[in-house]
Design an enzyme around this catalytic site. Sequence first.
Site, PDB file in Angstrom:
ATOM      1  CB  SER A 156      -0.938   0.007   1.209  1.00 55.00           C
ATOM      2  OG  SER A 156      -0.195  -0.041   2.405  1.00 55.00           O
TER       3      SER A 156
ATOM      4  CB  SER B  54       6.073   6.874  16.759  1.00 52.76           C
ATOM      5  OG  SER B  54       6.350   8.224  16.495  1.00 52.76           O
TER       6      SER B  54
ATOM      7  CE1 TYR C  40       2.099   6.270  12.505  1.00 51.44           C
ATOM      8  CE2 TYR C  40       2.982   8.225  13.587  1.00 51.44           C
ATOM      9  CZ  TYR C  40       3.165   6.952  13.070  1.00 51.44           C
ATOM     10  OH  TYR C  40       4.399   6.356  13.148  1.00 51.44           O
TER      11      TYR C  40
ATOM     12  CE  LYS D 220       3.025   3.363  14.532  1.00 54.54           C
ATOM     13  NZ  LYS D 220       3.385   2.055  14.022  1.00 54.54           N
TER      14      LYS D 220
ATOM     15  CE1 TYR E  88      11.489   1.591  15.464  1.00 54.15           C
ATOM     16  CE2 TYR E  88      10.181   2.301  13.586  1.00 54.15           C
ATOM     17  CZ  TYR E  88      10.727   1.285  14.342  1.00 54.15           C
ATOM     18  OH  TYR E  88      10.511  -0.006  13.978  1.00 54.15           O
TER      19      TYR E  88
ATOM     20  CG  ASN F  33      12.341  13.054  13.636  1.00 52.71           C
ATOM     21  OD1 ASN F  33      12.095  12.924  14.840  1.00 52.71           O
ATOM     22  ND2 ASN F  33      11.627  13.839  12.868  1.00 52.71           N
TER      23      ASN F  33
ATOM     24  CG  ASN G 296       3.104  15.927   4.910  1.00 54.34           C
ATOM     25  OD1 ASN G 296       2.902  17.092   4.599  1.00 54.34           O
ATOM     26  ND2 ASN G 296       2.200  14.968   4.798  1.00 54.34           N
TER      27      ASN G 296
ATOM     28  NE  ARG H  29      10.223  17.465  15.305  1.00 58.04           N
ATOM     29  CZ  ARG H  29       9.833  18.651  15.761  1.00 58.04           C
ATOM     30  NH1 ARG H  29      10.638  19.382  16.526  1.00 58.04           N
ATOM     31  NH2 ARG H  29       8.645  19.126  15.453  1.00 58.04           N
TER      32      ARG H  29
ATOM     33  CG  ASP I 126       5.620  20.721  13.406  1.00 57.95           C
ATOM     34  OD1 ASP I 126       5.181  19.562  13.385  1.00 57.95           O
ATOM     35  OD2 ASP I 126       6.264  21.238  12.474  1.00 57.95           O
TER      36      ASP I 126
HETATM   37  P1  NAD Z   1       6.445   2.618   5.231  1.00 57.38           P
HETATM   38  O1  NAD Z   1       5.105   3.124   4.849  1.00 57.38           O
HETATM   39  O2  NAD Z   1       7.571   2.859   4.305  1.00 57.38           O
HETATM   40  O3  NAD Z   1       6.365   1.045   5.531  1.00 57.38           O
HETATM   41  C1  NAD Z   1       5.219   0.416   6.009  1.00 57.38           C
HETATM   42  C2  NAD Z   1       4.989  -0.806   5.131  1.00 57.38           C
HETATM   43  O4  NAD Z   1       3.849  -1.514   5.600  1.00 57.38           O
HETATM   44  C3  NAD Z   1       4.722  -0.446   3.677  1.00 57.38           C
HETATM   45  O5  NAD Z   1       5.534  -1.243   2.848  1.00 57.38           O
HETATM   46  C4  NAD Z   1       3.237  -0.755   3.477  1.00 57.38           C
HETATM   47  O6  NAD Z   1       2.966  -1.155   2.158  1.00 57.38           O
HETATM   48  C5  NAD Z   1       3.041  -1.874   4.483  1.00 57.38           C
HETATM   49  N1  NAD Z   1       1.673  -2.003   5.007  1.00 57.38           N
HETATM   50  C6  NAD Z   1       0.858  -1.021   5.486  1.00 57.38           C
HETATM   51  N2  NAD Z   1      -0.292  -1.552   5.924  1.00 57.38           N
HETATM   52  C7  NAD Z   1      -0.209  -2.889   5.729  1.00 57.38           C
HETATM   53  C8  NAD Z   1      -1.080  -3.977   5.983  1.00 57.38           C
HETATM   54  N3  NAD Z   1      -2.286  -3.782   6.518  1.00 57.38           N
HETATM   55  N4  NAD Z   1      -0.680  -5.220   5.646  1.00 57.38           N
HETATM   56  C9  NAD Z   1       0.537  -5.427   5.084  1.00 57.38           C
HETATM   57  N5  NAD Z   1       1.401  -4.439   4.808  1.00 57.38           N
HETATM   58  C10 NAD Z   1       1.040  -3.189   5.136  1.00 57.38           C
HETATM   59  O7  NAD Z   1       6.768   3.202   6.683  1.00 57.38           O
HETATM   60  P2  NAD Z   1       8.141   3.168   7.488  1.00 57.38           P
HETATM   61  O8  NAD Z   1       8.673   4.541   7.544  1.00 57.38           O
HETATM   62  O9  NAD Z   1       8.996   2.073   7.002  1.00 57.38           O
HETATM   63  O10 NAD Z   1       7.567   2.839   8.935  1.00 57.38           O
HETATM   64  C11 NAD Z   1       7.503   1.515   9.431  1.00 57.38           C
HETATM   65  C12 NAD Z   1       6.811   1.528  10.770  1.00 57.38           C
HETATM   66  O11 NAD Z   1       7.516   2.405  11.643  1.00 57.38           O
HETATM   67  C13 NAD Z   1       5.374   2.043  10.723  1.00 57.38           C
HETATM   68  O12 NAD Z   1       4.602   1.288  11.612  1.00 57.38           O
HETATM   69  C14 NAD Z   1       5.508   3.479  11.184  1.00 57.38           C
HETATM   70  O13 NAD Z   1       4.330   3.936  11.776  1.00 57.38           O
HETATM   71  C15 NAD Z   1       6.625   3.360  12.200  1.00 57.38           C
HETATM   72  N6  NAD Z   1       7.337   4.620  12.391  1.00 57.38           N
HETATM   73  C16 NAD Z   1       7.894   5.264  11.332  1.00 57.38           C
HETATM   74  C17 NAD Z   1       8.556   6.477  11.519  1.00 57.38           C
HETATM   75  C18 NAD Z   1       9.166   7.215  10.353  1.00 57.38           C
HETATM   76  O14 NAD Z   1       9.539   8.362  10.515  1.00 57.38           O
HETATM   77  N7  NAD Z   1       9.335   6.614   9.185  1.00 57.38           N
HETATM   78  C19 NAD Z   1       8.649   7.027  12.803  1.00 57.38           C
HETATM   79  C20 NAD Z   1       8.090   6.340  13.871  1.00 57.38           C
HETATM   80  C21 NAD Z   1       7.433   5.120  13.656  1.00 57.38           C
HETATM   81  C1  UD1 Z   2       6.612  13.890  11.925  1.00 55.74           C
HETATM   82  C2  UD1 Z   2       5.320  13.553  12.612  1.00 55.74           C
HETATM   83  C3  UD1 Z   2       5.567  12.421  13.598  1.00 55.74           C
HETATM   84  C4  UD1 Z   2       6.153  11.223  12.879  1.00 55.74           C
HETATM   85  C5  UD1 Z   2       7.433  11.657  12.164  1.00 55.74           C
HETATM   86  C6  UD1 Z   2       8.033  10.576  11.351  1.00 55.74           C
HETATM   87  C7  UD1 Z   2       4.011  15.628  12.608  1.00 55.74           C
HETATM   88  C8  UD1 Z   2       3.437  16.716  13.451  1.00 55.74           C
HETATM   89  N1  UD1 Z   2       4.793  14.733  13.266  1.00 55.74           N
HETATM   90  O1  UD1 Z   2       7.551  14.263  12.929  1.00 55.74           O
HETATM   91  O2  UD1 Z   2       4.360  12.046  14.226  1.00 55.74           O
HETATM   92  O3  UD1 Z   2       6.460  10.173  13.791  1.00 55.74           O
HETATM   93  O4  UD1 Z   2       7.131  12.757  11.285  1.00 55.74           O
HETATM   94  O5  UD1 Z   2       7.245  10.246  10.255  1.00 55.74           O
HETATM   95  O6  UD1 Z   2       3.761  15.534  11.421  1.00 55.74           O
HETATM   96  N2  UD1 Z   2       9.818  20.937   8.538  1.00 55.74           N
HETATM   97  C9  UD1 Z   2      10.016  22.064   7.760  1.00 55.74           C
HETATM   98  N3  UD1 Z   2       9.649  22.011   6.450  1.00 55.74           N
HETATM   99  C10 UD1 Z   2       9.082  20.901   5.889  1.00 55.74           C
HETATM  100  C11 UD1 Z   2       8.899  19.748   6.692  1.00 55.74           C
HETATM  101  C12 UD1 Z   2       9.275  19.805   8.025  1.00 55.74           C
HETATM  102  O7  UD1 Z   2      10.524  23.081   8.234  1.00 55.74           O
HETATM  103  O8  UD1 Z   2       8.762  20.926   4.693  1.00 55.74           O
HETATM  104  C13 UD1 Z   2      10.267  20.970   9.954  1.00 55.74           C
HETATM  105  C14 UD1 Z   2       9.169  20.649  10.960  1.00 55.74           C
HETATM  106  O9  UD1 Z   2       8.501  21.831  11.338  1.00 55.74           O
HETATM  107  C15 UD1 Z   2       9.996  20.023  12.099  1.00 55.74           C
HETATM  108  C16 UD1 Z   2      11.162  19.347  11.370  1.00 55.74           C
HETATM  109  O10 UD1 Z   2      11.229  19.949  10.094  1.00 55.74           O
HETATM  110  O11 UD1 Z   2      10.517  21.011  12.929  1.00 55.74           O
HETATM  111  C17 UD1 Z   2      10.989  17.850  11.209  1.00 55.74           C
HETATM  112  O12 UD1 Z   2       9.728  17.591  10.590  1.00 55.74           O
HETATM  113  P1  UD1 Z   2       9.326  16.113  10.117  1.00 55.74           P
HETATM  114  O13 UD1 Z   2      10.393  15.528   9.297  1.00 55.74           O
HETATM  115  O14 UD1 Z   2       7.956  16.201   9.495  1.00 55.74           O
HETATM  116  O15 UD1 Z   2       9.278  15.259  11.472  1.00 55.74           O
HETATM  117  P2  UD1 Z   2       8.451  15.511  12.823  1.00 55.74           P
HETATM  118  O16 UD1 Z   2       7.611  16.705  12.759  1.00 55.74           O
HETATM  119  O17 UD1 Z   2       9.414  15.416  13.947  1.00 55.74           O
END
Ligand code: NAD
Ligand code: UD1
Length: 338
Positions: A34, A124, A149, A153, A177, A179, A198, A231, A295
Site C-alpha cells: 500500500s 514512535s 496516527y 501507536k 523511533y 526521526n 511532509n 529533532r 509541531d
Molecule cells: P512505510 O510506509 O515505508 O512502511 C510500512 C509498510 O507496511 C509499507 O511497505 C506498506 O505497504 C506496508 N503495510 C501497510 N499496511 C499494511 C497492511 N495492513 N498489511 C501489510 N502491509 C502493510 O513506513 P516506514 O517509515 O517504514 O515505517 C515503518 C513503521 O515504523 C510504521 O509502523 C511506522 O508507523 C513506524 N514509524 C515510522 C517512523 C518514520 O519516521 N518513518 C517514525 C516512527 C514510527
Molecule cells: C513527523 C510527525 C511524527 C512522525 C514523524 C516521522 C508531525 C506533526 N509529526 O515528525 O508524528 O512520527 O514525522 O514520520 O507531522 N519541517 C520544515 N519544512 C518541511 C517539513 C518539516 O521546516 O517541509 C520541519 C518541521 O517543522 C519540524 C522538522 O522539520 O521542525 C521535522 O519535521 P518532520 O520531518 O515532518 O518530522 P516531525 O515533525 O518530527
Amino acid sequence: MAILVTGAAGYIGSHTCVELLCGGYDIVAIDNFSNSSQTALDMVERITGKKMRFYPGDIRDKDILNRIFTENEIDAVIHFAGLKAVGESCEIPLEYYDNNVYGSIVLCKAMLQHNCKRLVFSSSATVYGENNPSPLREDMPVGAATNPYGSSKYIIELILTDLFNCDNSFGICLLRYFNPIGAHESGLIGEDPNGIPNNLMPRITQTAIGRLPYLPIRGTDYDTHDGTGVRDYIHVADLAKGHIKAVEKLANSTGVFTYNLGTGTGYSVYDLVRAFEKASGLKIPCKKEPRRPGDIAVCYSDPSKAFKELGWKAEKNLDDMCADSFRWQKNNPNGYRK
Ligand code: NAD
Ligand code: UD1
C-alpha cells in the site's frame, strides 16, 4: 527458525531486512504494497545476495497469517506494517485505527494461535506528546498524542502490554523511533514517499534534485538556537540494527521492554539544511513559512536505556545521513517508480 517481518518492503522494513539477512537470519516477509513496491524487496536481495520468503498480502487477513505460521517456523515477529502519515490520519482516522490497531490485533491472535511469543513493535516518539521536556525518557508519561496516527501507536502499546499481562511468556519490545532519515549506502533502497513529502529530509532531497522548487521552513520563531524546530535525526541503518538487538534480547527474556531509538542529539531545520548542502555540494532554496500546526519546538531522545540494556547506540552522524539520503535520491529521482 525465521523472523516474520510485516511491512518488509517499506522504508524501515527494507533496511531492517538487509541487516537481518546480513546477520544470518532467515526472513519470512509480508507486505500489501500500500506504500511500497516489489522493487524494494528485489533490491534487498541484490544488496545481500540472499533470498527471503515473501507473501504478498494484508496483515488483517487472518487466513494468510495462518498460512504463514503453518508453512514456516516463525521464531519472532518484527511488526512494521501500518499507515504513518500524520495529516492523512486526521482525514481518515478509521482507516488508521483499522490498519494499525486492528491489523496488530489480527497479527497477535495469529501469534497466540501458533505459539509465537516474541514481538518487536514499531512505535514512535509521537507517543510522548507535547508536554514532556526533552531529552525524552521511556519512563515519562505517554498517550497525549495529537493525532490519530499517534493515538494508534499508543493504543497498540497498551494492547501489547495487556497481552503480556495475561500471558507472561510473551517477550515484547516497544521501539520508539525518533526521526529516521538516510538510506542504505549502496543507494539501492531508501525512503520513497507518495506525493509531496511532509517530512523534512525527503522534502530537502526532492528540492535538491529539482523535483520541488524550494524547501519551506515551517516556523522560524521557536525557542531554539536558530528559531527552527529541533529533532533527533537517526540513520535508518542504525535504527535497523536496533531491531536486531531487540530480537536478540527477546531470545532469552520475557516481559515488555520499551526503548527509545534515537541519537540523543537534537538538530534544527537549518542545521540539517547546512549539513545537507555540505554533503551534496548543492544550495537548497529555502522559504520561511508559518509553523506547521501540531509541531513542537524540540524533540530528542535520551537513548541511554537502549545502550544499557541492548548494547545498541547510533553510530552514524548527520553528515552520513545527508550523504546517504542524497545518494539515494540522486540515483533514484523518482524513487522506485522508474
Ligand atoms: P512505510 O510506509 O515505508 O512502511 C510500512 C509498510 O507496511 C509499507 O511497505 C506498506 O505497504 C506496508 N503495510 C501497510 N499496511 C499494511 C497492511 N495492513 N498489511 C501489510 N502491509 C502493510 O513506513 P516506514 O517509515 O517504514 O515505517 C515503518 C513503521 O515504523 C510504521 O509502523 C511506522 O508507523 C513506524 N514509524 C515510522 C517512523 C518514520 O519516521 N518513518 C517514525 C516512527 C514510527
Ligand atoms: C513527523 C510527525 C511524527 C512522525 C514523524 C516521522 C508531525 C506533526 N509529526 O515528525 O508524528 O512520527 O514525522 O514520520 O507531522 N519541517 C520544515 N519544512 C518541511 C517539513 C518539516 O521546516 O517541509 C520541519 C518541521 O517543522 C519540524 C522538522 O522539520 O521542525 C521535522 O519535521 P518532520 O520531518 O515532518 O518530522 P516531525 O515533525 O518530527
